[in-house]
Design a protein around this motif. Structure first.
Motif, PDB file in Angstrom:
ATOM      1  N   SER A  96     116.270 161.201  70.775  1.00  0.00           N
ATOM      2  CA  SER A  96     117.182 162.218  71.586  1.00  0.00           C
ATOM      3  C   SER A  96     118.007 161.100  71.841  1.00  0.00           C
ATOM      4  O   SER A  96     117.916 160.281  72.437  1.00  0.00           O
ATOM      5  CB  SER A  96     116.145 162.938  72.007  1.00  0.00           C
ATOM      6  OG  SER A  96     117.059 163.837  73.030  1.00  0.00           O
ATOM      7  N   SER A 131     126.162 167.939  80.051  1.00  0.00           N
ATOM      8  CA  SER A 131     126.000 168.030  81.806  1.00  0.00           C
ATOM      9  C   SER A 131     126.962 167.068  81.974  1.00  0.00           C
ATOM     10  O   SER A 131     126.853 167.974  83.485  1.00  0.00           O
ATOM     11  CB  SER A 131     124.382 166.860  82.126  1.00  0.00           C
ATOM     12  OG  SER A 131     123.211 167.494  80.888  1.00  0.00           O
ATOM     13  N   TYR A 145     128.498 171.548  63.991  1.00  0.00           N
ATOM     14  CA  TYR A 145     127.662 171.023  65.897  1.00  0.00           C
ATOM     15  C   TYR A 145     128.646 170.596  67.001  1.00  0.00           C
ATOM     16  O   TYR A 145     129.428 170.276  67.036  1.00  0.00           O
ATOM     17  CB  TYR A 145     127.785 169.302  65.799  1.00  0.00           C
ATOM     18  CG  TYR A 145     126.784 168.848  63.734  1.00  0.00           C
ATOM     19  CD1 TYR A 145     125.674 169.278  64.171  1.00  0.00           C
ATOM     20  CD2 TYR A 145     128.052 168.344  63.342  1.00  0.00           C
ATOM     21  CE1 TYR A 145     124.865 168.967  62.551  1.00  0.00           C
ATOM     22  CE2 TYR A 145     127.331 168.156  61.735  1.00  0.00           C
ATOM     23  CZ  TYR A 145     125.666 168.673  61.171  1.00  0.00           C
ATOM     24  OH  TYR A 145     125.194 168.307  60.492  1.00  0.00           O
ATOM     25  N   HIS A 191     119.959 163.248  74.799  1.00  0.00           N
ATOM     26  CA  HIS A 191     119.493 164.414  76.009  1.00  0.00           C
ATOM     27  C   HIS A 191     119.461 163.165  77.242  1.00  0.00           C
ATOM     28  O   HIS A 191     118.982 161.792  77.025  1.00  0.00           O
ATOM     29  CB  HIS A 191     118.472 165.272  75.632  1.00  0.00           C
ATOM     30  CG  HIS A 191     118.662 165.762  77.341  1.00  0.00           C
ATOM     31  ND1 HIS A 191     118.833 166.598  77.952  1.00  0.00           N
ATOM     32  CD2 HIS A 191     117.338 165.976  78.547  1.00  0.00           C
ATOM     33  CE1 HIS A 191     118.342 167.415  79.049  1.00  0.00           C
ATOM     34  NE2 HIS A 191     117.513 166.433  79.689  1.00  0.00           N
ATOM     35  N   ASP A 192     120.765 163.416  78.025  1.00  0.00           N
ATOM     36  CA  ASP A 192     120.803 162.326  79.105  1.00  0.00           C
ATOM     37  C   ASP A 192     121.344 161.149  78.760  1.00  0.00           C
ATOM     38  O   ASP A 192     121.707 160.296  80.001  1.00  0.00           O
ATOM     39  CB  ASP A 192     119.453 162.529  79.789  1.00  0.00           C
ATOM     40  CG  ASP A 192     119.683 163.878  81.071  1.00  0.00           C
ATOM     41  OD1 ASP A 192     120.257 164.961  80.581  1.00  0.00           O
ATOM     42  OD2 ASP A 192     118.680 163.733  81.371  1.00  0.00           O
ATOM     43  N   LEU A 251     124.343 167.123  77.029  1.00  0.00           N
ATOM     44  CA  LEU A 251     123.092 167.600  77.296  1.00  0.00           C
ATOM     45  C   LEU A 251     122.024 167.411  76.189  1.00  0.00           C
ATOM     46  O   LEU A 251     121.370 167.686  75.585  1.00  0.00           O
ATOM     47  CB  LEU A 251     123.126 169.134  77.775  1.00  0.00           C
ATOM     48  CG  LEU A 251     122.473 170.177  78.169  1.00  0.00           C
ATOM     49  CD1 LEU A 251     121.041 170.065  79.129  1.00  0.00           C
ATOM     50  CD2 LEU A 251     122.708 171.512  77.724  1.00  0.00           C
ATOM     51  N   ASP A 252     122.906 168.015  74.960  1.00  0.00           N
ATOM     52  CA  ASP A 252     122.470 168.661  73.434  1.00  0.00           C
ATOM     53  C   ASP A 252     123.586 168.586  72.457  1.00  0.00           C
ATOM     54  O   ASP A 252     124.438 168.465  72.811  1.00  0.00           O
ATOM     55  CB  ASP A 252     121.588 169.902  74.196  1.00  0.00           C
ATOM     56  CG  ASP A 252     119.921 169.840  72.355  1.00  0.00           C
ATOM     57  OD1 ASP A 252     120.225 168.569  72.153  1.00  0.00           O
ATOM     58  OD2 ASP A 252     120.036 170.567  72.587  1.00  0.00           O
ATOM     59  N   ASP A 271     120.980 155.304  77.112  1.00  0.00           N
ATOM     60  CA  ASP A 271     119.888 156.158  77.839  1.00  0.00           C
ATOM     61  C   ASP A 271     119.654 155.538  78.821  1.00  0.00           C
ATOM     62  O   ASP A 271     119.324 153.752  78.073  1.00  0.00           O
ATOM     63  CB  ASP A 271     118.474 156.493  76.434  1.00  0.00           C
ATOM     64  CG  ASP A 271     117.378 156.842  77.157  1.00  0.00           C
ATOM     65  OD1 ASP A 271     117.493 157.022  78.151  1.00  0.00           O
ATOM     66  OD2 ASP A 271     116.809 158.145  76.350  1.00  0.00           O
ATOM     67  N   LYS A 307     123.667 170.537  69.152  1.00  0.00           N
ATOM     68  CA  LYS A 307     123.207 171.911  68.642  1.00  0.00           C
ATOM     69  C   LYS A 307     123.668 172.565  67.429  1.00  0.00           C
ATOM     70  O   LYS A 307     124.930 172.147  67.233  1.00  0.00           O
ATOM     71  CB  LYS A 307     122.740 173.379  69.638  1.00  0.00           C
ATOM     72  CG  LYS A 307     122.715 174.487  69.364  1.00  0.00           C
ATOM     73  CD  LYS A 307     122.984 175.596  70.309  1.00  0.00           C
ATOM     74  CE  LYS A 307     123.604 176.299  69.537  1.00  0.00           C
ATOM     75  NZ  LYS A 307     123.417 177.526  70.617  1.00  0.00           N
TER      76      LYS A 307
END
Length: 126
Positions: A3, A109, A104, A5-6, A56-57, A27, A59
């Motif tokens: 992932s 964030s 995409y 994320h962050d 954040l992501d 990360d 998608k």
């Protein structure tokens, strides 16, 4: 499963000739690097690039959402043949669907956000 994320975006490279975009991310929780690789890129748009940008992501959305979300920018640059020479939005959308492109969305964030229309997307742990 990997992932992003962050993850902080450390750098990115756009190769117009090779039709690739590579984002290098870090990360802080796992202290590891991840490359985000988009290949067979058709078009992209990034905004609010800032140092310390945090993802954040990412998608995957329908091509129909790409056309809806970006109608203003598509109209603005249509006469410049961006992202291609086309007569109607429907023609553009049909080409993207027929040729198996994906939309995409890069959600943020903090800092860089935007989108990439490409055939492929992968995460590579470094």
């Amino acid at each position: 499963m990997t992932s992003v994320h962050d993850n902080e975006i450390i750098s990115y490279e756009v190769s117009l000739k090779n039709r690739t975009i590579i984002m290098n991310t870090f990360d802080y929780q796992t202290e590891s690097l991840t490359k985000i690789v988009f290949s067979d890129v058709f078009a992209h748009m990034f905004e609010t690039e800032l140092e310390n940008s945090i993802i954040l992501d990412i998608k995957k959305s329908e091509i129909s959402n790409f056309v809806i979300d970006n109608r203003d920018v598509l109209d603005k640059y249509k006469n410049s043949t961006w992202p291609m020479d086309y007569n109607t939005i429907e023609e553009l959308s049909e080409k993207l669907v027929t040729e198996n492109y994906n939309y995409y969305e890069i959600l943020s964030s903090f800092g860089l956000s935007g989108w990439v229309v490409a055939r492929n997307y992968e995460l590579i742990k470094a």
